[in-house]
Design an enzyme around this catalytic site. Structure first.
Site, short mmCIF file in Angstrom:
data_model
loop_
_atom_site.label_atom_id
_atom_site.label_comp_id
_atom_site.label_asym_id
_atom_site.label_seq_id
_atom_site.Cartn_x
_atom_site.Cartn_y
_atom_site.Cartn_z
N GLY A 1 0.79 -1.21 0.00
CA GLY A 1 0.00 0.00 0.00
C GLY A 1 0.82 1.26 0.00
N CYS A 2 0.28 2.31 0.61
CA CYS A 2 0.83 3.65 0.46
C CYS A 2 2.20 3.84 1.08
CB CYS A 2 -0.15 4.68 1.05
SG CYS A 2 -1.72 4.78 0.16
N TYR A 3 2.57 3.03 2.06
CA TYR A 3 3.90 3.20 2.66
C TYR A 3 4.96 2.32 2.00
CZ TYR A 3 2.27 -0.86 5.45
OH TYR A 3 1.76 -2.07 5.85
N PHE B 1 1.67 6.38 5.55
CA PHE B 1 0.70 5.56 6.27
C PHE B 1 0.05 4.60 5.30
CE2 PHE B 1 0.81 9.93 7.78
CZ PHE B 1 1.25 9.76 9.10
#
Length: 350
Positions: free
Chosen positions: A147-149, A334
């Site tokens: 994901g985003c991290y 995050f």
């Protein structure tokens, strides 16, 4: 003697189809309650996003218009992955080309590639390595579905490689095609989540050469009782994103703990915060008592591209590399878990 890893340069790329306004019109039409439709319009206007870009096939209108990818029926996951297998390597290669315009990519020894918006085998890392004519001996690492991290995980891995092999030249690539996963939904919260996401790719060169940004000791933490706040659910019609409205509050509460970050916020003169959405950036600003302009680089990336999952943080770091060398920087992202990951960085003085 300890070796310091540096992000020498970053190249970025987005597709050329802007789908943001078309999505807003489509999403508004899904809401049967006029009050919710008005609330959606108000949230869209306050989102801090002006553009989001998509790799979906170009038609006379947009992907939700007649003849568009989402026009007649909801594509299967297989159909969406068919586009991913072709478009992800193309967009990743564009980002590498942008990087090559800034720094020599001769002698690449390692390739680290992060992506959470698709699956294909051979992987995008293999396809890209062949397209770039990298040596068959190049060591590859695929960072999948974080994901985003994931940009932090990819850059952290590159740092470990360089610290263990001082002459390593690591190509780090993040490529995300979030617009492949539009869902049939008529509820406000998921439509607001889908409002955030666009497609993008970024490529960085990480070496021991003292130029760009020096990567410090990474950090990672999982927030307690937060596992359901951010999820990707794999289904027969793509990956369904669940992004709870409680996420900004959970992030703000976590950042209220001084032990959360490896450096004191007041010492940081350059923030690279994942542009996950305006509310997330506002939560970070308020929790850390930052100035109104402290996250300007993140807000600029959000405005121009939306949330591109793992690629987003790299876009923010690219903007920082274009400015004066920071004295003390901090990268923070995050994602699912709910997890927070990051690393301190410092600019190399010319």
């Amino acid at each position: 003697m300890s070796v310091t890893a540096h992000i020498n340069a970053i190249g970025t790329a987005v597709p050329d189809q802007d789908i943001h306004q078309a999505f807003i019109g489509w999403a508004r039409a899904q809401l049967r309650d006029p009050r919710q439709a008005k609330l959606f319009d108000r949230m869209a206007q306050r989102s801090g996003i002006a553009h989001r870009w998509s790799v979906l096939p170009q038609v006379t209108g947009s992907p939700v218009d007649p003849e568009g990818f989402y026009a007649d029926s909801w594509p299967t996951t297989a159909q969406r992955m068919g586009i991913y297998s072709r478009a992800a390597p193309d967009l990743a290669a564009q980002a590498v080309d942008a990087l090559a315009a800034k720094v020599s990519l001769d002698g690449i020894t390692h390739l680290v590639l992060a992506s959470c918006t698709g699956f294909t085998a051979p992987g995008v890392d293999q396809i890209l390595a062949q397209r770039l004519d990298l040596s068959p001996s190049v060591e590859r690492l695929l960072v999948g579905y974080m994901g985003c991290y994931a940009a932090v995980a990819a850059l952290r891995s590159a740092r470990h490689i360089v610290r263990s092999q001082a002459d390593a030249r690591v190509l780090v690539v993040c490529v995300e095609l979030s617009t492949l996963h539009l869902q049939a939904d008529s509820e406000l919260e998921p439509l607001l989540a889908m409002l955030q996401f666009g497609d993008g790719a970024a490529a960085a060169l990480v070496t021991s050469d003292p130029s760009g940004l020096a990567i410090g000791q990474p950090f990672s933490t999982n927030l307690p009782a937060s596992g359901d706040l951010i999820r990707w659910d794999l289904g027969d019609h793509g990956f369904a994103m669940h992004l709870s409205g409680e996420v900004p509050g959970a992030i703000g509460a976590a950042l209220a703990d001084p032990a959360m970050l490896p450096v004191a916020p007041e010492t940081v003169d350059s923030w690279a915060v994942h542009a996950g959405g305006r509310s997330i950036l506002d939560a970070v600003t308020h929790a850390l008592h930052l100035s109104d302009d402290a996250l300007n680089n993140s807000r600029a990336v959000l405005d121009a591209n939306g949330n591109m999952s793992s690629a987003t943080l790299m876009f923010v770091l690219a903007r920082i590399l274009e400015g004066p060398p920071p004295t003390q920087g901090l990268a923070l992202a995050f994602g699912p878990g709910l997890a927070a990951e990051g690393f301190p960085f410092t600019g190399v003085q010319p």
